[in-house]
Write an enzyme that holds these catalytic residues in place. Structure first.
Site, PDB file in Angstrom:
ATOM      1  N   ASP A  33       0.616  -1.087  -0.323  1.00  0.00           N
ATOM      2  CA  ASP A  33       0.337   0.439  -0.048  1.00  0.00           C
ATOM      3  C   ASP A  33       1.054   1.294   0.079  1.00  0.00           C
ATOM      4  O   ASP A  33       2.214   1.237  -0.827  1.00  0.00           O
ATOM      5  CB  ASP A  33      -0.641  -0.097   1.399  1.00  0.00           C
ATOM      6  CG  ASP A  33      -2.424   0.618   0.612  1.00  0.00           C
ATOM      7  OD1 ASP A  33      -2.414   1.672   1.303  1.00  0.00           O
ATOM      8  OD2 ASP A  33      -3.740  -0.383   0.780  1.00  0.00           O
TER       9      ASP A  33
ATOM     10  N   HIS B 252      -3.834   6.823   3.508  1.00  0.00           N
ATOM     11  CA  HIS B 252      -4.353   5.004   3.699  1.00  0.00           C
ATOM     12  C   HIS B 252      -3.540   3.940   3.379  1.00  0.00           C
ATOM     13  O   HIS B 252      -4.831   2.973   4.055  1.00  0.00           O
ATOM     14  CB  HIS B 252      -4.237   5.091   1.611  1.00  0.00           C
ATOM     15  CG  HIS B 252      -5.250   4.178   1.459  1.00  0.00           C
ATOM     16  ND1 HIS B 252      -4.915   2.320   1.201  1.00  0.00           N
ATOM     17  CD2 HIS B 252      -6.690   3.836  -0.045  1.00  0.00           C
ATOM     18  CE1 HIS B 252      -5.992   1.925   0.059  1.00  0.00           C
ATOM     19  NE2 HIS B 252      -7.267   2.519   0.295  1.00  0.00           N
TER      20      HIS B 252
ATOM     21  N   SER C  60     -11.154  -0.679  -0.186  1.00  0.00           N
ATOM     22  CA  SER C  60      -9.998  -0.520  -0.175  1.00  0.00           C
ATOM     23  C   SER C  60      -9.957  -0.427   1.835  1.00  0.00           C
ATOM     24  O   SER C  60      -9.130  -0.870   2.329  1.00  0.00           O
ATOM     25  CB  SER C  60      -9.096   1.266  -0.164  1.00  0.00           C
ATOM     26  OG  SER C  60      -8.633   1.042  -1.634  1.00  0.00           O
TER      27      SER C  60
END
Length: 1442
Positions: A812, A881, A1199
């Site tokens: 990620d 994220h 996600s």
């Protein structure tokens, strides 16, 4: 005086100067309600008097007036200034004054499809009973008529009915002989229509456009043999009521969609004339959001009024013409298709849909193929020579953000102008053919869906020189075409204006309808084509039942409708994606004419109730003291409760129009989260009672006369028998017998029966029954993984030791190591098998890793330098994220985590004792971030060597990343996010079979936000508003805008205001919340203090509010129903409208319906691999609170769903270390839930919402505890995956024995995308439950397919762990259409159930034609969603829980 925007020149005599004053006149409609005189001339004189009192002169009054409405009601249309209109609005007797508005028109097999066979066969009883509509007069308000059409010949017609009082108004190319005994009258109305549009048309009832002729011939056209469109659809053209008479009212002018206008003033004048002329039915294939007052007066005169519902679907809240006294019609498909063969240069055959009939191509010749990965706009194709080519427009990702067929007409123009010979256009629905008229005679145009298009693209990619041949379309009719389906363009409910009224009322054929246009016959589609079908059925019912009121006719049509197709399957609604139809799609269902003729029971409505509704909702609002405004109490054939709080009681009165002696019993389907009871549950009729309104009465008889309770009850039966006439009826009627402490009973009785009983001896009292009241980060808990050792504590968590020492690799954007979620207190040494490293860099040193974050790497190869500059050159996460994902998987327990107090509680990961290995491959921030494929592959390669157990990739990729196959071969479970391109079909990514692909769902948490209006009304929206940019006790000025773009708001001072952005019609052409970010920017820059944004789903995009609104202003999302209530308040506020926004609060638990598949979540099937079902599973992905830097924030997306499944895979790996990745995947997929906590099918958000199917959520919603003990699993030899990869994506060596049949892979699902005849599929199951076990199969076969499982029983013992079974599918019918689903479940004698999902696509005859996609799944679990309140005569009930 010059009216219509001219100027008045006033000469000042005796002065030198001349004063010119510019005054703007507009056409206003003055509605005055019921007429006060029977003489029309006296009514008109009263209108002149009103105008004279304002204008000062009778002469000016007569010049000003355009129409005087004097027959059915009182009112007029006149040219007035705004000031004059305002003055008139204040006069006594004036109900309303409105500006004239303009309406749009909504643009044979259908009658046979509905069962109305014209010939004297046994099929249609209604046609014969109605004498084919003999002498019923249907008024058609439209674009006029083409009288020479063969459909309007009047041979063998008798005289015009004596009751007809209309006229044949002549004009240009239309004389007295243009009317006949079929077209018995015609009128035309031009005032209020722009002169430039009128100039385009005939100044007469003659129809230049063709729309009105098409509508009229559909209703009442006579029989015309050998009608066709270039040979397509050939047969007998006729109307549904072929002997009915036509009265034509031309109110719409112009030649096409962009130049056609229907004036409000003209409509009102036509309705007024039609009432006086003597029509029986009024048919208006015309769009409108506002009520046309004249329709209420028409209904009061016994005229049934039928409207089209609009062509703004499939978005919710788009239905028009939603008042309760009219029939509002949705559009559906019929059982006719026009398959068109596309032959590729490699001999492969592809089938699309077209109306291609006049050979612009040589059908035996192959033409060069050009593939454009755009929507074929002028810019994209400018540099390409397309002369003589066939062009394929294939842009699935762009199409995912647009409605089906958008941009098609422009693309045709561009491609044709470029000299191309043919055009293949990929879209989500290949049967929406109305746009194909733009191709006729110019170019061969074919529509294909994305699966078919992908096959063409694949061929073009591999061929040295790709060529294609297009054959003319053919007509296919009958059971081979799955129908009916609600059309994608058909407008959906609920109405934002009247959420308490269920609209549309009914669906009828409206796609590809062949009818008269000029002297020929053409196909048209739209609710404009559906409306005349219902109008004709109304005409037939009026003939058979002349005493029925319009409400009774409407009730008969609605309550007798079909909610299933001819295969017994629930009717589907087209859209992107397709869904099971519900009442917002088709009201009562699909029209069933013969059943409507004999409905048994009907719901009649007193016209005074309609009038009260109109007066107190839309009109003058006098005499409204006792008006409750509760629309659900109108005696409609449906119930819609839009704001259920606590409990309500709804009454209905049914009228028996069947046999005089009849008994009916109620069957109910209770909505989720609602208790529902019907009293009485049995209603009885006899020859003396036609109308039954039963209530539960309590009959008290004092002291009992017998000690034996049986004798006491018998005496109660005797009392009831004496009144009802039958002991059997008495026993059915009684509810309770009070027989122990005293004597009495409760029974369902009419009022008269109760009165009779009250007069009997020994009866003390009879009282109606009354009701009494009594006085008196969430996602892991939602999934049942309770962290604490309580009775609710998760079995899986304990067995897995909370994921102890399982290593999860997170590929990620890196990690923020200082977050409290990654503290390593209480952790032992790093597992000895770990071979990774802690790679240092900017703001990330060796101590940034610990015993929780045991390794970190970062990869910059392939990333643009300007993006790298925005980021840390290390594993540190600037975006947030990756940190959010990692903490969701394995974050340690952090108490008192919240976002500004919202969502407060304990933040933790699903596998809180697991270790984290971080691989930073994504760089940059937000939408500008990028993840290099090269970097991802390097990270996977490292992760395999480092020793991870699970790989979690919240990334999107349309191509397979080869490294994942090697990871799986090494025993590593790989989990991917499915993308955020939903709700369009064919948008799922990461679709290879060896990975787990995850869809996103909601959890049981919401953030309601109170909006208080200046009139004390309370509206609830959703927000994350927590930091007080507003004073929550203060009211702020409210501004309502129908658009919130920079241009629309430029001239308005918004400083200090709260802005409501309300654009339901614009939103109907966009995906939910599209444009929200821009609106925030514009409104904030304009100085506003708050934003209320109306959209279809108010909970999916909640995290947008953080990024764009936090700390700037208060932002609240509302749906269109709530927004309409705010708009209504603002419109009626006598003083300045104001609003107050309170901070959001957190609500958790059963009050929030969940889970639901999120609107943004991608949908299958994968166009690349239609033989594999994707996504695999759904997991929480909306409003997930997790770590971002040193705080906690909400994020939404697949996600966020992906790490939930990654954590569960880690727990399963810990509990079952010997399970392969395929076994872990199988356990998760086959144990998933397809129902919510109330036992109702899980729904999928979108526009509109639908019941979820495997293309939405794969096996269902993840159920961690059940996954730990699935009983049976489907394992896959990694060599089978390797063979698939090599022969599909790789070098293609050693593929001689590879048959390409993906359905033979041993997956926990079966997908057959091209079923021809029959196939046999094999599966091998492995027993991971008790060693001695017996499983029996339960199957649900898809429609049109026989399905056999051998063996149907499988047994295991200590020496047998695997068993093989075979499933044979055989097509019963050759079906052309979309996907359908079935289920195959293995059940043992304990608690194990293993569900295998599948879908099939049968083929049509010898054509290679996509038709039916089946995925063995949930239909056994689908109760009817379309009628939550069901009886033999269905009454749809809607609940909106407050």
């Amino acid at each position: 005086m010059r009216r219509g925007g001219g100027s008045i020149g006033r000469e000042n005599r005796g002065a030198v100067a001349v004063l010119i004053i510019s005054i703007k006149f507009k056409l206003y409609i003055v509605y005055m309600g019921e007429k006060q005189h029977h003489d029309p001339s006296v009514v008109t004189a009263s209108h002149h008097d009103v105008l004279t009192s304002i204008l000062g002169s009778k002469d000016e009054a007569q010049k000003s007036i355009v129409y005087s409405y004097k027959h059915g009601f009182s009112g007029f249309a006149a040219m007035l200034t705004e000031l004059q209109a305002t003055t008139i609005a204040g006069l006594p007797g004036v109900v309303s004054v409105k500006l004239n508005t303009h309406h749009e028109i909504h643009t044979t097999r259908s009658w046979d499809f509905l069962g109305l066979d014209h010939y004297q066969s046994s099929r249609s009883d209604l046609l014969k009973r109605a004498k084919y509509g003999e002498d019923i007069i249907v008024g058609v308000l439209d674009t006029g008529i083409w009288p020479e059409s063969r459909s309007f010949e009047d041979r063998e017609y008798g005289p015009v009915p004596a009751r007809w009082k209309g006229t044949c108004q002549t004009g240009e190319a239309f004389n007295a002989t243009s009317c006949n005994r079929k077209i018995i009258g015609a009128r035309w109305y031009t005032v209020g229509v722009r002169p430039d549009i009128v100039k385009l048309d005939y100044m007469s009832p003659r129809d230049l456009n063709g729309h009105g002729t098409h509508v009229a011939s559909t209703i009442a056209g006579g029989e015309v043999r050998n009608a066709s469109f270039g040979g397509l659809g050939a047969g007998v053209a006729r109307g549904g009521a072929p002997r009915a008479r036509l009265a034509v009212y031309k109110v719409c002018w112009g030649s096409g969609q962009n130049s056609t206008s229907c004036s409000d003033a003209a409509l009102l004048a036509a309705i007024d004339d039609a009432i006086n002329d003597g029509v029986d039915v009024l048919s208006l294939s015309i769009g409108g959001g506002d009520e046309i007052p004249g329709t209420l007066h028409a209904v009061a005169k016994g005229i049934t009024v039928v409207f089209s519902g609009g062509n703004r679907g499939p978005a919710a809240h788009t239905v028009g013409n939603a008042v309760p006294w009219v029939l509002t019609v949705a559009a559906s498909t019929i059982d006719r298709a026009f398959p068109t063969m596309i032959s590729l240069g490699n001999k492969e055959k592809i089938v699309g849909q077209s109306l291609y009939h006049n050979a612009t191509l040589n059908s035996s010749e192959y033409y060069p193929l050009f593939v454009s990965l755009s929507r074929c706009d002028e810019k994209s194709l400018a540099s390409t020579n397309l002369t003589g080519m066939v062009v394929l427009c294939y842009a699935p990702w762009e199409a995912s953000s647009k409605l089906p067929t958008k941009g098609f007409a422009d693309a045709v123009t561009v491609v044709a102008n470029a000299g191309a010979r043919g055009f293949i256009f990929a879209q989500h629905n290949s049967n929406i053919l109305e746009n194909l008229n733009s191709c006729d005679g110019i170019i061969a145009c074919v529509l294909v869906d994305f699966e078919m298009a992908y096959r063409i693209v694949s061929y073009a990619t591999r061929a040295k020189k790709s060529t294609v041949r297009i054959s003319p379309a053919v007509t296919v009719v009958g059971n081979g075409v799955l129908s009916p389906r609600v059309a994608a363009f058909s407008s959906r409910g609920p109405s934002p204006a009247y959420p308490g009224i269920l609209k549309p009322d009914i669906a009828a054929p409206g796609v590809g309808i062949l009818a008269a246009v000029g002297n020929s016959y053409q196909f048209m589609s739209g609710t404009s084509m559906a409306c005349p079908h219902v109008s004709a059925i109304v005409a037939l019912l009026k003939s058979v039942h002349p005493d029925w009121s319009p409400a009774m006719i409407k009730s008969a049509i609605v309550t007798s409708a079909s909610v299933t197709d001819r295969f017994g399957m629930p009717i589907q609604a087209e859209g992107s994606p397709r869904k099971l139809a519900d009442p917002f799609d088709f009201g009562g269902g699909h029209v069933n004419p013969d059943k409507a003729a004999d409905p048994g029971l009907v719901y009649d409505v007193d016209v005074r109730d309609y009038t009260k509704f109109f007066n107190c909702t839309l009109g003058a609002q006098d005499d409204c003291k006792d008006y409750t405004g509760e629309l659900y109490q109108l005696n409609l054939p449906s119930i819609a409760v839009s704001d259920l709080k606590g409990s309500i009681t709804v009454s209905r009165t049914v009228t028996n129009v069947g046999p005089p002696d009849a008994t009916y019993r109620a069957i109910v389907q209770v909505p989720a989260g609602v208790d529902m009871s019907v009293e009485p549950s049995v209603i009885m009729f006899n020859s003396g009672s036609k109308v039954a309104k039963f209530q539960l009465y309590i009959v008290y008889m004092g002291e009992k006369q017998h000690d034996d309770p049986l004798l006491v009850t018998a005496s109660h039966h005797d009392v009831l028998t004496s009144v009802l006439g039958s002991k059997d009826e008495a026993q059915k009627c009684i509810v309770y017998s009070y027989k122990h402490g005293f004597s009495g009973f409760a029974a369902m009785l009419t009022e008269s029966q109760a009165t009779t009983i009250a007069g009997l001896p020994r009866v003390v009292s009879v009282m109606p029954n009354t009701h009494h009241k009594t006085h008196t980060t969430r996602s892991w808990d939602f999934l049942g993984l309770d962290h604490y050792q309580s009775s609710r504590s998760s079995n899986l968590l304990k067995k897995a030791k909370y994921g102890e020492d399982i290593i999860v690799g997170v590929v990620d954007s890196g990690i923020w190591p200082e977050s409290r979620s990654f503290e390593d207190r209480g952790y032992g040494p790093v597992p000895a098998r770990w071979k990774g490293t802690c790679q240092t860099g900017a703001a990330f040193n060796a101590t940034s890793c610990n015993r929780k974050i045991i390794g970190a790497r970062w990869y910059t190869g392939g990333v643009l330098p300007d993006i790298l500059k925005q980021d840390y050159m290390s594993a540190r996460d600037v975006d947030g994220h990756g940190t959010h994902v990692a903490s969701t998987i394995a974050g340690s327990e952090v108490r008192n985590a919240s976002f500004g107090g919202l969502g407060g509680g304990v933040a933790r990961g699903g596998a809180p004792r697991a270790r984290l290995a971080v691989y930073k491959v994504c760089w940059g921030t937000g939408q500008n971030g990028t993840c290099s494929a090269a970097a991802i592959l390097a990270a996977i390669d490292d992760a395999i060597n480092d020793g991870v157990d699970v790989l979690s990739l919240s990334l999107g990729s349309s191509n397979e990343i080869p490294g994942t196959l090697h990871a799986v071969a090494k025993g590593i479970t790989v989990v991917f996010a499915g993308s955020n391109n939903g709700p369009a079909a064919n948008t799922v990514l990461n679709a290879v079979p060896w990975v787990l692909t995850v869809a996103a769902s909601t959890i049981d948490r919401a953030f309601p936000t109170m909006i208080s209006l200046g009139n004390k009304e309370k509206i609830v929206g959703q927000s994350l508003y927590h930091n007080a940019t507003l004073n929550s006790s203060e009211y702020y000025p409210l501004f309502v805008s129908l658009k919130c773009d920079k241009k629309s708001l430029a001239s308005t001072n918004l400083t200090g205001m709260v802005v409501l952005c309300y654009a339901p019609w614009e939103a109907s052409s966009k995906l939910p919340a599209q444009g929200f970010v821009n609106a925030v920017t514009v409104v904030a820059k304009a100085g506003a203090r708050g934003l209320i944004f109306a959209q279809h789903n108010s909970n999916d995009d909640i995290d947008n509010l953080i990024v764009d609104c936090d700390g700037i202003m208060a932002c609240v999302l509302v749906d269109f129903e709530m927004a309409y209530r705010i708009v209504s308040y603002a419109a009626r506020a006598m003083t300045k409208s104001v609003v107050r926004i309170s901070p959001a609060v957190t609500v958790v638990g059963n009050g929030v319906l969940s889970p639901r598949v999120a609107a943004f979540s991608p949908r299958g099937p994968s166009p690349a691999y239609p033989g594999i079902i994707k996504p695999d599973i759904a997991a929480p992905g909306v409003g997930i609170l997790a770590a971002v830097r040193n705080s906690y924030e909400f994020k939404s997306g697949t996600s966020m769903a992906c790490p939930h499944v990654s954590a569960i895979a880690a727990l399963l790996k810990s509990a079952h270390p010997d399970w392969s990745p395929a076994m872990i995947k199988s356990a998760i997929v086959t144990s998933a839930s397809v129902t919510d906590r109330f036992g109702m099918p899980i729904q999928a958000e979108g526009s509109p919402r639908k019941l979820a199917d495997p293309f939405d959520f794969g096996g269902g919603h993840v159920n961690p505890d059940k996954a730990t003990d699935p009983g049976l699993v489907y394992d896959v030899d990694a060599r089978d995956f390797t063979k698939f990869f090599n022969c599909t994506l790789g070098a293609q060596d050693d593929c001689k024995d590879y048959n390409g049949k993906l359905y033979q892979l041993n997956l926990p699902s079966i997908a057959v995308s091209d079923l021809k005849g029959s196939i046999t599929v094999s599966r091998t199951v492995t027993n991971v439950g008790p060693p001695d076990a017996t499983y029996r199969v339960v199957v649900q076969a898809p429609a049109g397919v026989d399905m056999f499982v051998e063996p149907s029983v499988i047994r295991f013992n200590g020496g047998t762990k695997t068993a093989k079974y075979q499933v044979t599918f055989r097509a019963k019918q050759w079906v052309q259409g979309g996907y359908t689903f079935g289920s195959l479940t293995w059940l043992d004698d304990n608690t194990h159930s293993s569900l295998c999902s599948f879908y099939l696509t049968p083929m049509l005859l010898s054509l290679v034609m996509k038709s039916l996609s089946l995925r063995l799944l949930w239909l056994t679990r689908f109760p009817s969603e379309v009628h939550p309140c069901m009886a033999q005569y269905e009454c749809p009930v809607l609940y909106h829980q407050a």
